[in-house]
Design an enzyme around this catalytic site. Structure first.
Site, PDB file in Angstrom:
ATOM      1  N   ASP A  59     -32.147  -8.343  14.750  1.00 48.32           N
ATOM      2  CA  ASP A  59     -31.993  -7.539  13.540  1.00 48.32           C
ATOM      3  C   ASP A  59     -32.940  -6.359  13.685  1.00 48.32           C
ATOM      4  OD1 ASP A  59     -32.057  -6.364  11.033  1.00 48.32           O
ATOM      5  OD2 ASP A  59     -32.269  -8.249   9.933  1.00 48.32           O
ATOM      6  N   ASN A  86     -27.168   0.923  19.121  1.00 47.80           N
ATOM      7  CA  ASN A  86     -25.877   1.161  18.485  1.00 47.80           C
ATOM      8  C   ASN A  86     -25.838   0.731  17.022  1.00 47.80           C
ATOM      9  OD1 ASN A  86     -22.744   1.348  18.426  1.00 47.80           O
ATOM     10  ND2 ASN A  86     -23.150  -0.813  17.967  1.00 47.80           N
ATOM     11  N   TYR A 163     -26.431  10.027   5.678  1.00 51.05           N
ATOM     12  CA  TYR A 163     -26.138   9.421   6.985  1.00 51.05           C
ATOM     13  C   TYR A 163     -26.411  10.430   8.094  1.00 51.05           C
ATOM     14  CZ  TYR A 163     -23.251   7.658  10.856  1.00 51.05           C
ATOM     15  OH  TYR A 163     -22.786   7.245  12.087  1.00 51.05           O
ATOM     16  N   LYS A 167     -29.125  10.502  11.372  1.00 47.45           N
ATOM     17  CA  LYS A 167     -28.742  10.730  12.763  1.00 47.45           C
ATOM     18  C   LYS A 167     -29.437  11.968  13.337  1.00 47.45           C
ATOM     19  CE  LYS A 167     -25.960   7.225  13.295  1.00 47.45           C
ATOM     20  NZ  LYS A 167     -26.257   6.121  14.248  1.00 47.45           N
ATOM     21  N   THR A 198     -13.529   2.146  12.430  1.00 44.12           N
ATOM     22  CA  THR A 198     -14.294   0.901  12.400  1.00 44.12           C
ATOM     23  C   THR A 198     -14.619   0.563  10.947  1.00 44.12           C
ATOM     24  OG1 THR A 198     -16.496   1.938  12.488  1.00 44.12           O
ATOM     25  CG2 THR A 198     -15.382   1.515  14.599  1.00 44.12           C
TER      26      THR A 198
END
Length: 240
Positions: A59, A86, A163, A167, A198
């Site tokens: 985790d 990832n 988000y 990144k 996904t």
């Protein structure tokens, strides 16, 4: 045979990346928060004849869990050739920065940025024992400041602003770590799979997982340590 650890590999792009890298002859550890999900993913690959895989619990938001995973790898293989950060979350949308809740922003950074940083820091001793070590940070086009400033910026990108900021931070980590590790010949790069269908986007992406994994696999198979501190998609290099 190279050894690979992929976080968040029990599903989506991580799972498909594990499949493709194992098919190319690498031994892949499928990292998963839940060992049951990870073992099910590994068993699925083994049922398809891909036996050079194993599940490992990790985790990325839990430093103790990361350390335990490192101990397992240390005992089993002693060194690590490739770490693929990832694991990531998309967070609730929309995420307009003028009004996005701090809880959403903190949660995104906890997994997408701090998770990758602390996983890398813990695994670095194993990577330094490899003859050709590499680190790949799975990023996104929405993390590119240059692309955000372009006139043809996608209008819906503001829905993913928090988000994207996580990144962008991950990309900064890539550059800074690459510079720090040049003396150790450790490749450190960012890569984006693109808008892939996904669970991260409720399967609304325009790429299949096989197409999304392609850029990661291409970068993973590079062995030229001079290729470091850069940002790629499946068509080539992207601007920061």
């Amino acid at each position: 045979m190279r050894t690979v650890l992929i976080t968040g590999a029990n599903k989506g792009v991580g799972f498909e990346t594990a499949r493709q890298l194992a098919q190319l002859g690498n031994f892949v550890f499928l990292g998963s928060r839940d060992i049951i999900s990870g073992q099910q993913a590994a068993d699925q690959l083994k049922a398809a004849g891909i036996t050079n895989v194993a599940a490992i619990q990790i985790d990325v938001t839990d430093i103790d869990a990361i350390r335990k995973a490192k101990t397992v790898l240390d005992h089993q293989i002693g060194s690590l050739d490739l770490l693929i950060n990832n694991a990531g979350i998309a967070g609730e949308q929309p995420q307009h920065m003028a009004e996005c809740s701090m809880e959403i922003i903190r949660n995104l950074f906890e997994t997408n940025y701090f998770g990758a940083v602390q996983t890398t820091q813990v695994m670095l001793p194993l990577l330094k024992r490899s003859s050709a070590p590499a680190i790949i940070n799975v990023s996104s086009e929405v993390g590119s400041l240059t692309m955000h400033m372009a006139a043809d910026r996608r209008p819906n990108w503001s829905n993913f602003s928090a988000y994207g900021a996580s990144k962008t931070a991950l990309n900064a980590f890539t550059v800074m770590l690459a510079n720090e590790l040049r003396g150790h010949n450790i490749m450190v790069n960012s890569v984006t799979p693109g808008y892939t269908a996904t669970g991260l986007n409720q399967f609304k992406g325009t790429k299949t997982v096989a197409e999304g994994a392609r850029a990661i696999v291409q970068l993973a198979m590079l062995t030229d340590s001079a290729v470091t501190g850069r940002f790629f998609n499946d068509s080539g290099e992207l601007p920061w």
